[in-house]
Design a protein around this motif. Structure first.
Motif, PDB file in Angstrom:
ATOM      1  N   SER A  34       0.853  -1.186   0.000  1.00  0.00           N
ATOM      2  CA  SER A  34       0.000   0.000   0.000  1.00  0.00           C
ATOM      3  C   SER A  34       0.890   1.237   0.000  1.00  0.00           C
ATOM      4  O   SER A  34       1.968   1.228   0.587  1.00  0.00           O
ATOM      5  CB  SER A  34      -0.903   0.018   1.238  1.00  0.00           C
ATOM      6  OG  SER A  34      -1.695  -1.141   1.305  1.00  0.00           O
ATOM      7  N   ALA A 101       0.624  -4.197   2.992  1.00  0.00           N
ATOM      8  CA  ALA A 101      -0.799  -4.016   3.248  1.00  0.00           C
ATOM      9  C   ALA A 101      -1.172  -4.634   4.595  1.00  0.00           C
ATOM     10  O   ALA A 101      -0.481  -5.517   5.103  1.00  0.00           O
ATOM     11  CB  ALA A 101      -1.620  -4.635   2.127  1.00  0.00           C
ATOM     12  N   LEU A 146      -5.206  -1.096   5.372  1.00  0.00           N
ATOM     13  CA  LEU A 146      -4.610  -0.696   4.105  1.00  0.00           C
ATOM     14  C   LEU A 146      -4.684  -1.867   3.136  1.00  0.00           C
ATOM     15  O   LEU A 146      -4.125  -2.933   3.387  1.00  0.00           O
ATOM     16  CB  LEU A 146      -3.144  -0.282   4.315  1.00  0.00           C
ATOM     17  CG  LEU A 146      -2.864   0.775   5.388  1.00  0.00           C
ATOM     18  CD1 LEU A 146      -1.372   1.064   5.447  1.00  0.00           C
ATOM     19  CD2 LEU A 146      -3.654   2.039   5.131  1.00  0.00           C
TER      20      LEU A 146
END
Length: 277
Positions: A34, A101, A146
């Motif tokens: 992310s 993430a 995320l």
């Protein structure tokens, strides 16, 4: 093998391949990092300068065993900034980084020495005492998941008016940061320009305080116009707001505006009219 049986096997085979393909796509998405951006803005206070030193910015992911990890700064540590310059749409990009993430629970700003204050009308730099707890890191809760492949921009709104505390006994000033965090992905903005009419000519007004209130008439924040008369509010939740300007010698201005997620609402040109004697 008859034709019907052959079609059945063919359908099953294609289904298995398709499931494998979609699973592979999902795995690739989950494995993608992310992108996280942190932007610093200032909510105005009655000071000429507020200079702060940031020596580290860290994040804590709940699904990581690494604990607190440092962001790479957009420029370099230490980050030295005069918060009073971060108004009217000006912001400071603290970091722009790809990270794994997952759930981001908190971020932490670590402050260094050398924080100073300059009062209006006085060129003297006054030391800002920073409590040891703040030097070890001011924690800000995010609690945001995320997703891989997405960009997340977080607006750190430093409320200067609440962050500086004067000690009545010693006469010293203490720095106790108050920072609001908003995710730009779930918010919108409002911009506009403030002018006055002088001899039938519109002239931009610098240094005008613009306030914004929510639907319950609760003040959300304020900002100040720049040298071109422009102002910008960022990180606002979707909804109806009221812009207000109260300035000595001028009639009060008040108007509703609507904020939409991911959009900048143009308040247009706001003309302040002088109070008639």
């Amino acid at each position: 093998m008859n034709l019907k049986t052959l079609k059945t096997y063919l359908f099953i085979g294609i289904s298995i391949i398709s499931l494998g393909f979609f699973q592979s796509c999902n795995d690739d998405k989950n494995d993608s990092p992310s992108r996280v951006q942190l932007k610093l803005v200032d909510e105005i206070g009655d000071y000429e300068e507020v200079n702060v030193v940031i020596t580290d910015i860290q994040y804590n992911a709940t699904d990581s065993e690494a604990g607190w990890q440092s962001f790479a700064p957009a420029e370099a540590y230490p980050i030295e900034v005069d918060l009073t310059e971060l108004i009217a749409g000006n912001s400071l990009l603290l970091t722009d980084q790809l990270i794994p993430a997952g759930m981001m629970k908190q971020i932490r700003l670590v402050l260094g020495d050398g924080n100073t204050l300059k009062l209006e009308g006085d060129d003297t730099l006054i030391p800002l005492d920073t409590p040891s707890a703040m030097q070890s890191g001011l924690k800000l809760n995010l609690n945001t998941v995320l997703e891989g492949g997405f960009t997340y921009t977080f607006i750190l709104d430093w409320v200067v008016s609440e962050s500086i505390v004067e000690s009545g006994i010693t006469g010293k000033y203490n720095l106790k940061p108050v920072i609001k965090v908003n995710a730009e992905v779930n918010s919108g903005s409002v911009s506009g320009t403030v002018v006055e009419t002088i001899e039938e000519t519109e002239t931009v007004m610098e240094g005008v305080t613009v306030e914004i209130y929510n639907a319950e008439a609760v003040k959300i924040t304020d900002t100040m116009t720049d040298m071109d008369g422009n102002f910008l509010f960022q990180g606002l939740e979707a909804g109806t707001y009221t812009l207000k300007i109260t300035r000595e010698g001028y009639n009060e201005y008040s108007a509703e505006t609507t904020v939409l997620v991911g959009e900048v609402t143009e308040a247009g040109t706001i003309v302040l009219t002088a109070v008639t004697p």
